[in-house]
Design a protein around this motif. Structure first.
Motif, short mmCIF file in Angstrom:
data_model
loop_
_atom_site.label_atom_id
_atom_site.label_comp_id
_atom_site.label_asym_id
_atom_site.label_seq_id
_atom_site.Cartn_x
_atom_site.Cartn_y
_atom_site.Cartn_z
N MET A 91 28.20 -34.01 -29.49
CA MET A 91 28.26 -35.50 -29.72
C MET A 91 29.90 -35.95 -29.85
N GLU A 92 30.53 -35.16 -30.77
CA GLU A 92 32.13 -35.38 -31.18
C GLU A 92 32.63 -35.13 -29.76
N ALA A 93 32.43 -33.85 -29.00
CA ALA A 93 33.14 -33.57 -27.97
C ALA A 93 33.02 -34.55 -26.82
N LEU A 94 31.65 -35.41 -26.80
CA LEU A 94 31.55 -36.30 -25.86
C LEU A 94 31.97 -37.89 -26.08
N ARG A 95 32.48 -37.71 -27.29
CA ARG A 95 33.12 -39.15 -27.81
C ARG A 95 32.00 -40.06 -28.17
N LEU A 134 21.53 -31.76 -21.27
CA LEU A 134 22.18 -32.91 -20.69
C LEU A 134 21.28 -34.30 -20.68
N GLY A 135 20.07 -34.05 -20.90
CA GLY A 135 19.08 -35.43 -20.87
C GLY A 135 19.34 -36.01 -22.38
N HIS A 136 19.48 -35.03 -23.29
CA HIS A 136 19.89 -35.97 -24.55
C HIS A 136 21.01 -36.41 -24.57
N ALA A 137 22.06 -35.74 -23.89
CA ALA A 137 23.43 -36.28 -23.88
C ALA A 137 23.52 -37.59 -23.26
N ALA A 138 22.64 -37.74 -22.01
CA ALA A 138 22.54 -38.86 -21.22
C ALA A 138 22.11 -40.12 -22.21
N THR A 139 20.91 -39.79 -22.68
CA THR A 139 20.34 -40.95 -23.65
C THR A 139 21.44 -41.33 -24.88
N TYR A 140 22.02 -40.35 -25.23
CA TYR A 140 22.98 -40.93 -26.70
C TYR A 140 24.35 -41.81 -26.01
N VAL A 141 24.46 -40.86 -24.70
CA VAL A 141 25.71 -41.78 -24.27
C VAL A 141 25.31 -43.10 -23.60
N ALA A 142 23.95 -43.30 -23.16
CA ALA A 142 23.71 -44.84 -22.59
C ALA A 142 23.78 -45.59 -23.72
N LEU A 146 22.99 -27.13 -20.65
CA LEU A 146 23.36 -27.35 -22.20
C LEU A 146 24.81 -27.77 -22.22
N VAL A 147 24.94 -28.96 -23.03
CA VAL A 147 26.46 -29.26 -23.11
C VAL A 147 27.25 -28.25 -23.64
N SER A 148 26.81 -27.39 -24.64
CA SER A 148 27.41 -26.53 -25.34
C SER A 148 27.88 -25.38 -24.27
N ARG A 149 26.89 -25.09 -23.34
CA ARG A 149 27.22 -23.78 -22.41
C ARG A 149 28.20 -24.22 -21.56
N LEU A 150 28.22 -25.62 -21.06
CA LEU A 150 29.35 -26.02 -20.10
C LEU A 150 30.60 -26.27 -20.83
N ARG A 151 30.75 -26.64 -21.99
CA ARG A 151 31.93 -26.75 -22.96
C ARG A 151 32.36 -25.05 -22.95
N GLY A 152 31.50 -24.20 -23.29
CA GLY A 152 31.92 -22.74 -23.48
C GLY A 152 32.51 -22.30 -22.25
N ALA A 172 34.55 -34.78 -18.49
CA ALA A 172 34.19 -34.85 -17.19
C ALA A 172 32.72 -34.88 -17.04
N ILE A 173 32.22 -34.03 -18.13
CA ILE A 173 30.58 -34.32 -18.23
C ILE A 173 30.21 -35.83 -18.51
N ARG A 174 31.07 -36.44 -19.42
CA ARG A 174 30.84 -37.85 -19.66
C ARG A 174 30.85 -38.67 -18.56
N TRP A 175 31.91 -38.25 -17.56
CA TRP A 175 32.19 -38.96 -16.33
C TRP A 175 30.85 -38.94 -15.49
N GLU A 176 30.40 -37.88 -15.25
CA GLU A 176 28.99 -37.59 -14.62
C GLU A 176 27.99 -38.20 -15.01
N LEU A 177 27.75 -38.16 -16.41
CA LEU A 177 26.32 -38.99 -17.01
C LEU A 177 26.70 -40.29 -16.71
N LEU A 178 27.89 -41.03 -16.65
CA LEU A 178 28.10 -42.51 -16.50
C LEU A 178 28.00 -42.85 -14.88
#
Ligand code: 5CA
Ligand code: ZN
Length: 409
Positions: free
Chosen positions: A116-120, A54-62, A296-302, A309-315
């Motif tokens: 990354m695709e899943a998180l748009r 989720l740390g990587h995800a937060a940075t790339y979403v930023a 992990l993003v993939s674990r939550l998706r699984g 919802a993950i993206r909203w939480e990051l934002l």
């Protein structure tokens, strides 16, 4: 290297304001109006030895917000990202787990693409591996050699930080701070034979059991920082708008990458601004592959968690904040996201014009996503309470949330 597929970005009826972001080098907000009409952004990519957390995800979403804010403001964006597909942590993990390092890197890079695709997250225009960039790296080291900034330690090549009169300008750190953190982040301050403990490795000569490539510098492999200097310079040119990454890259990585590029080409600055996302923690410590405290993003998706919802939480966290991941807060975010989605599906809703202006202004003001989400939630609440004054408002809100925030409602 192949990136991932791009979601469609809806066009907005009117452009957003010019975009200001916080520059670590000048320690203030800078309004980035691209010099060439096209905004140029380099964001440091993953070292693919473990799954996207989720740390990587937060940075790339930023940085995805920055990409989208520029587009909303009417700019084109040229975006380059690297993959550190050969480096010590990757090779060490491959040996420790008995895997082939190339297969490990390919597998984790592929997982990152699907996350990354899943998180748009909009893909980079160029997604470039370190291995495929070795000729670029070698050419930049040769340019550095010509300036006298390179020396040899037992066959390995080092960059002399004293060659750069501006060394320290990116982080603003003093020597003491730099020395305290250098070893923790891939540096080798105590290696005998170095001229300055802060000098960093450019080219490592071949070691037994390590991959190595033939080059004019001898057989070996690239150091870390020069990888990003060479890739960004080749694919974006000098003086690009934003060098980005998490705040753990301020020093030494972004400091060294900038120094190396600017000593190789003193006529041009490396980047106009250095933008850094805060660190996401878990169990009180920075989430990291090396420590293993990951979500992990993939674990939550699984588990069936909606990536939106993950993206909203990051934002819900401002990108510069350091914060702690919490699955209970994810549940709250899923609920908030759902409420806006339900309201946006109604044939009529509360007036949308003020919401559009507020969301675009919030994002142009140092990517203030929490303020943008609050505007969406307020609109949803008014709509939910029965305000149906604007037929089709939901469609406007859906296009806005998608274009500006990457949220599919
Ligand atoms: N390959 C290098 C950059 S060239 C690298 O740092 N790879 S990484 O896989 O370790 O990190 C990828 C990106 O995620 C970097 O921008 C890093 O700053 C960011 N990052 C790593 N951990 C976190 C975290 N806990 N919170 C926020 N961002 C993080
Ligand atoms: Zn980098």
């Amino acid at each position: 290297m192949r990136a991932w597929s791009a979601p469609v970005v809806p066009a907005l009826a009117s452009p957003g304001p010019p975009v200001a972001v916080y520059d670590s080098a000048t320690r203030g907000l800078v309004t980035l109006t691209p010099e060439t009409g096209t905004a140029r952004m380099y964001v440091c990519g993953i070292t693919p030895y473990d799954a996207t957390h989720l740390g990587h995800a937060a940075t790339y979403v930023a940085f995805d917000l920055l990409n989208r804010a520029w587009r909303s403001a009417g700019h084109q964006v040229r975006y380059v990202q690297n993959v550190t597909d050969v480096d010590d942590p990757l090779l060490e993990r491959a040996v420790a787990t008995g895997q082939d390092w190339v297969e490990l890197a390919e597998r984790e890079t592929e997982l990152f693409r699907t996350d990354m695709e899943a998180l748009r997250v909009l893909p980079p225009d160029e997604y470039i591996g370190a291995v495929e960039s070795i000729p670029l790296v070698v050419a930049m080291i040769e340019r550095l050699q010509a300036t006298g900034a390179v020396y040899d330690v037992d066959g390995d090549l080092y960059f002399s930080v004293t060659a750069d009169p501006d060394f320290g300008a990116v982080s603003g750190w003093d020597r003491e701070q730099m020395l305290a953190i250098f070893a923790e982040r891939g540096g080798d301050p105590d290696r005998p034979g170095k001229k300055d403990p802060l000098d960093c490795l450019l080219w490592q000569s071949e070691r037994p059991d390590d991959p190595a490539w033939d080059s004019a510098l001898g057989r070996g492999r690239p150091g870390w920082h020069i990888e990003c200097s060479a890739i960004s310079r080749e694919h974006l040119g000098a003086g690009f708008d934003v060098q980005g990454g998490g705040s753990d890259l301020v020093f030494p990585h972004h400091e060294m990458s900038a120094s190396e590029a600017q000593v190789a080409d003193p006529e041009h600055r490396f980047a106009r601004a250095y933008v850094h996302a805060g660190m996401v923690a878990l169990d009180g410590e920075k989430m990291s592959k090396s420590k293993g405290n990951l979500e992990l993003v993939s674990r939550l998706r699984g588990e069936g968690v909606d990536p939106m919802a993950i993206r909203w939480e990051l934002l819900t966290h401002h990108y510069r904040e350091d914060w702690e991941w919490d699955n209970d807060l994810l549940a709250v975010s899923a609920e908030e996201y759902h409420e806006v989605k339900v309201a946006a599906a109604k044939p009529a809703g509360a007036s949308s014009a003020g919401v559009v202006a507020e969301v675009l202004e919030a994002l142009a003001d140092d990517l203030d996503a929490p303020r943008a989400l609050a505007a969406l939630s307020d609109w949803a609440e008014a709509t939910d309470l029965g305000d149906d004054s604007e037929p089709g408002a939901g469609q406007v809100i859906r296009a806005l949330a998608d274009a500006a925030l990457g949220l599919l409602l």
